[in-house]
Design an enzyme around this catalytic site. Structure first.
Site, PDB file in Angstrom:
ATOM      1  N   LYS A 178     -34.978  12.662 -11.517  1.00 32.44           N
ATOM      2  CA  LYS A 178     -36.358  12.362 -11.919  1.00 32.44           C
ATOM      3  C   LYS A 178     -36.642  13.092 -13.234  1.00 32.44           C
ATOM      4  O   LYS A 178     -36.826  14.307 -13.260  1.00 32.44           O
ATOM      5  CB  LYS A 178     -37.396  12.798 -10.882  1.00 32.44           C
ATOM      6  N   SER A 180     -38.754  14.325 -16.583  1.00 35.38           N
ATOM      7  CA  SER A 180     -40.160  14.689 -16.787  1.00 35.38           C
ATOM      8  C   SER A 180     -40.914  13.471 -17.296  1.00 35.38           C
ATOM      9  O   SER A 180     -40.408  12.718 -18.130  1.00 35.38           O
ATOM     10  CB  SER A 180     -40.260  15.818 -17.817  1.00 35.38           C
ATOM     11  N   GLU A 253     -34.605  26.896 -11.486  1.00 36.60           N
ATOM     12  CA  GLU A 253     -34.613  27.606 -12.775  1.00 36.60           C
ATOM     13  C   GLU A 253     -36.049  27.555 -13.254  1.00 36.60           C
ATOM     14  O   GLU A 253     -36.530  26.509 -13.697  1.00 36.60           O
ATOM     15  CB  GLU A 253     -33.647  26.930 -13.746  1.00 36.60           C
ATOM     16  N   CYS A 287     -37.663  28.450 -21.684  1.00 42.48           N
ATOM     17  CA  CYS A 287     -37.810  29.321 -20.512  1.00 42.48           C
ATOM     18  C   CYS A 287     -37.392  30.747 -20.863  1.00 42.48           C
ATOM     19  O   CYS A 287     -37.864  31.701 -20.269  1.00 42.48           O
ATOM     20  CB  CYS A 287     -37.009  28.781 -19.346  1.00 42.48           C
ATOM     21  N   GLU A 386     -46.507  33.473 -18.582  1.00 42.22           N
ATOM     22  CA  GLU A 386     -45.705  32.627 -19.487  1.00 42.22           C
ATOM     23  C   GLU A 386     -46.642  31.725 -20.292  1.00 42.22           C
ATOM     24  O   GLU A 386     -47.383  30.920 -19.731  1.00 42.22           O
ATOM     25  CB  GLU A 386     -44.738  31.766 -18.670  1.00 42.22           C
ATOM     26  N   TRP A 452     -26.489  30.829 -16.161  1.00 38.17           N
ATOM     27  CA  TRP A 452     -27.911  30.705 -16.490  1.00 38.17           C
ATOM     28  C   TRP A 452     -28.754  30.674 -15.230  1.00 38.17           C
ATOM     29  O   TRP A 452     -28.466  29.901 -14.313  1.00 38.17           O
ATOM     30  CB  TRP A 452     -28.183  29.448 -17.341  1.00 38.17           C
TER      31      TRP A 452
HETATM   32  O1  TXE Z   1     -44.155  21.956 -15.335  1.00 39.41           O
HETATM   33  P1  TXE Z   1     -43.853  21.434 -13.877  1.00 39.41           P
HETATM   34  P2  TXE Z   1     -45.104  21.384 -16.490  1.00 39.41           P
HETATM   35  C1  TXE Z   1     -43.399  26.049 -17.394  1.00 39.41           C
HETATM   36  C2  TXE Z   1     -44.141  26.365 -18.687  1.00 39.41           C
HETATM   37  C3  TXE Z   1     -45.106  25.233 -18.781  1.00 39.41           C
HETATM   38  C4  TXE Z   1     -45.488  25.055 -17.331  1.00 39.41           C
HETATM   39  C5  TXE Z   1     -46.089  23.742 -16.968  1.00 39.41           C
HETATM   40  O2  TXE Z   1     -44.829  27.572 -18.541  1.00 39.41           O
HETATM   41  O3  TXE Z   1     -46.231  25.553 -19.569  1.00 39.41           O
HETATM   42  O4  TXE Z   1     -44.262  25.218 -16.645  1.00 39.41           O
HETATM   43  O5  TXE Z   1     -45.249  22.658 -17.404  1.00 39.41           O
HETATM   44  C6  TXE Z   1     -42.173  17.789 -11.672  1.00 39.41           C
HETATM   45  N1  TXE Z   1     -43.070  17.950  -6.607  1.00 39.41           N
HETATM   46  N2  TXE Z   1     -42.153  25.344 -17.628  1.00 39.41           N
HETATM   47  O6  TXE Z   1     -46.425  20.989 -15.919  1.00 39.41           O
HETATM   48  O7  TXE Z   1     -45.090  21.037 -13.157  1.00 39.41           O
HETATM   49  C7  TXE Z   1     -42.718  17.197 -12.953  1.00 39.41           C
HETATM   50  O8  TXE Z   1     -42.986  15.809 -12.797  1.00 39.41           O
HETATM   51  C8  TXE Z   1     -41.952  17.625  -7.261  1.00 39.41           C
HETATM   52  C9  TXE Z   1     -40.959  26.149 -17.627  1.00 39.41           C
HETATM   53  O9  TXE Z   1     -44.363  20.316 -17.219  1.00 39.41           O
HETATM   54  O10 TXE Z   1     -43.024  22.488 -13.257  1.00 39.41           O
HETATM   55  C10 TXE Z   1     -41.581  17.502 -13.919  1.00 39.41           C
HETATM   56  O11 TXE Z   1     -40.549  16.550 -13.767  1.00 39.41           O
HETATM   57  N3  TXE Z   1     -41.870  17.620  -8.612  1.00 39.41           N
HETATM   58  C11 TXE Z   1     -39.745  25.385 -17.822  1.00 39.41           C
HETATM   59  C12 TXE Z   1     -41.093  18.866 -13.432  1.00 39.41           C
HETATM   60  O12 TXE Z   1     -41.562  19.005 -12.088  1.00 39.41           O
HETATM   61  C13 TXE Z   1     -42.954  17.984  -9.309  1.00 39.41           C
HETATM   62  C14 TXE Z   1     -39.731  24.014 -18.240  1.00 39.41           C
HETATM   63  C15 TXE Z   1     -41.614  20.052 -14.246  1.00 39.41           C
HETATM   64  O13 TXE Z   1     -43.008  20.091 -14.124  1.00 39.41           O
HETATM   65  C16 TXE Z   1     -44.158  18.345  -8.669  1.00 39.41           C
HETATM   66  C17 TXE Z   1     -41.000  23.335 -18.164  1.00 39.41           C
HETATM   67  C18 TXE Z   1     -44.184  18.301  -7.249  1.00 39.41           C
HETATM   68  N4  TXE Z   1     -45.293  18.617  -6.545  1.00 39.41           N
HETATM   69  C19 TXE Z   1     -42.145  24.016 -17.875  1.00 39.41           C
HETATM   70  N5  TXE Z   1     -45.074  18.662  -9.622  1.00 39.41           N
HETATM   71  C20 TXE Z   1     -38.446  26.059 -17.842  1.00 39.41           C
HETATM   72  N6  TXE Z   1     -38.106  26.834 -16.805  1.00 39.41           N
HETATM   73  O14 TXE Z   1     -37.671  25.836 -18.780  1.00 39.41           O
HETATM   74  C21 TXE Z   1     -44.464  18.510 -10.827  1.00 39.41           C
HETATM   75  N7  TXE Z   1     -43.186  18.088 -10.642  1.00 39.41           N
END
Ligand code: TXE
Length: 482
Positions: A178, A180, A253, A287, A386, A452
């Protein structure tokens, strides 16, 4: 070939999904759609998982060396379409060209690295256990976990997917991806790469949609044996709860708030350039962004001056400008989040030394200024949380003990950087930092041979290296009468 594919990919075929609903993918420079993707329902996710289940017996029965051939063809397909993929990634993520290219190159390297591991696995698959118990003999078998699901972020869409896809395919797992919803197109292209490689139908499936519906359906699906997720700590906890229902394996991660620790003997130019790169690369949406700068008090102001100069020399612009160094944030939610922290900084009365707001040069686009705050109190939300933007916070320390204590004083533990000319100190400090990857006097590179993943709330498990492959293998011991 059009690399901007607006479909799901299920059982080897492009798929419109059953809902008739789609959502727009927005260019963060123009704030206009570059394309649309369907919202997969729980039923669509179910079809993708069933395809992965059906494909698993034949895929896992292949020798590793046979799977490696498909994997190398997939990485070749990515390489062959770089000329189209890179501009598409620049448009959907706002990345500078070099950073978009690096996302694909990192992906190719990673898939090829795990193709090598797939070949090696043939010799390691069944190994005798070295013990001497009268009447007993045992062997250990490494078996693929089964069909697995990936839930992906938008910051390095291709590379992070490959960190999961490479080891999963090498191990013999089949996958449902899936992407983003913010930047899905690079990951959807993997369906085309799978077709070009002749990958058997159902080995790789892609379902698009929002987290709360499509992601949740994947995390809850009882047909998967693992969910590998990269994203926020908050969503990681939700996925962990969903996976608990049928005791799925998980790899998480999650976020970070990584320190960069600069000792008094540091090369100040190197320290300034690494500190700036640590929060400006990918507009801070990493991250491993080193957003907490800890500096020895005797050199703090001199270092701050150098960082201010670097910040003010950045060229913030659309990736269409070849001279630009920092693009926009990738999405409106991310823009609101980062400018929200800048508002909090004003409310908290933080000492803003440069930047601190929306970039004044743009009426449209999610552009913010590279920003430095100094003397940030430990209690500030900007020090603790963060931000995921080009925002650096600085505090000082008096000695090594205090530096280590402050560096570890966070719920996260993904990465850390140490700047010192004293190699013994670097080793001593690295051993005491709570972080999955510690860098000394270098940029935060992540070669596929390394590991990682994070300590504490930065995650569970390790990607890359032999640990990444182990994350998709079950260990089975067979004991028989001798
Ligand atoms: O993240 P989400 P978002 C952090 C960073 C950023 C914050 C929010 O601080 O500002 O997260 O970003 C899926 N069940 N990172 O909103 O919500 C969503 O569709 C299953 C750190 O984009 O974590 C997407 O595919 N899946 C980081 C994925 O989760 C769900 C990278 C990431 O979304 C879900 C990105 C649910 N209930 C953001 N809700 C890193 N570690 O590199 C959302 N998703």
């Amino acid at each position: 070939m059009n690399v901007l594919i607006e479909r799901n990919f299920i059982n080897g075929a492009w798929d419109e999904g059953s809902t008739g609903v789609s959502h727009a993918v927005i260019n963060p420079v123009t704030e206009t759609p570059i394309g649309h993707v369907p919202e997969a329902s729980a039923g669509d996710v179910d079809r993708a998982v069933l395809a992965a289940i059906d494909a698993f017996p034949a895929w896992s029965a292949l020798r590793g060396s046979e799977r490696a051939v498909y994997m190398r063809k997939m990485s070749a397909a990515i390489a062959a379409h770089m000329d189209d993929l890179v501009p598409m990634q620049m448009a959907s993520c706002g990345k500078p060209r070099a950073e978009a290219e690096a996302d694909f190159r990192g992906s190719i390297d990673c898939i090829n690295y795990f193709a090598d591991r797939a070949e090696e696995l043939d010799a390691r698959r069944v190994t005798p256990v070295d013990y001497d118990i009268p009447g007993y003999r045992s062997t250990t078998r490494l078996e693929p976990m089964g069909p697995v699901g990936f839930i992906l972020p938008w910051n390095f869409p291709m590379k992070i997917c490959s960190w999961k896809l490479g080891p999963a395919l090498a191990a013999g797992c089949t996958v449902v991806i899936k992407p983003s919803e913010i930047a899905p197109f690079a990951d959807i292209f993997l369906g085309a790469a799978a077709q070009e490689a002749g990958l058997p139908a159902g080995v790789l499936n892609i379902v698009n949609g929002r987290g709360a519906v499509t992601g949740q359906a994947l995390a809850e699906h009882p047909g998967l044996r693992k969910i590998s997720f990269t994203g926020s700590t908050k969503t990681g906890k939700t996925i962990m709860k969903a996976a608990a229902e049928d005791v799925k394996n998980i790899g998480l991660e999650l976020g970070g708030k990584s320190p960069i620790v600069v000792f008094e003997d540091a090369d100040l130019d190197l320290a300034a350039s690494l500190a700036a790169e640590g929060v400006f690369y990918n507009c801070g949406q990493c991250c491993n962004a080193t957003g907490r700068l800890l500096v020895h008090e005797n050199i703090a102001e001199a270092l701050a001056q150098k960082i201010i100069e670097i910040s003010q020399n950045q060229i913030v612009d659309s990736p269409d400008n070849p001279a630009m160094t920092i693009g926009p944030l990738a999405s409106k939610p991310q823009y609101d989040k980062v400018t929200g922290y800048m508002d909090i900084a004003r409310e908290e009365g933080l000492n803003c030394r440069t930047g601190g707001g929306r970039h004044p040069g743009f009426n449209t686009g999610y552009f913010v200024e590279p920003t430095l705050y100094t003397d940030v109190p430990k209690t500030s939300r900007l020090w603790q949380e963060e931000i995921f933007g080009p925002v650096l916070c600085l505090r000082t320390f008096k000695d090594e003990t205090e530096a280590i204590r402050e560096a570890n004083d966070t719920q996260y533990g993904l990465a850390a950087t140490i700047i010192t000319e004293d190699e013994e100190r670097a080793e001593r400090v690295a051993a005491q930092l709570d972080a999955g990857h510690v860098y000394t006097n270098v940029s935060v590179a992540i070669p596929p041979q390394t590991s990682w993943g994070g300590f504490k709330q930065s995650g569970i498990g390790r990607e890359l290296g032999p640990w990444g492959l182990a994350g998709f293998l079950e260990v089975k011991t067979v004991t028989a009468r001798r």
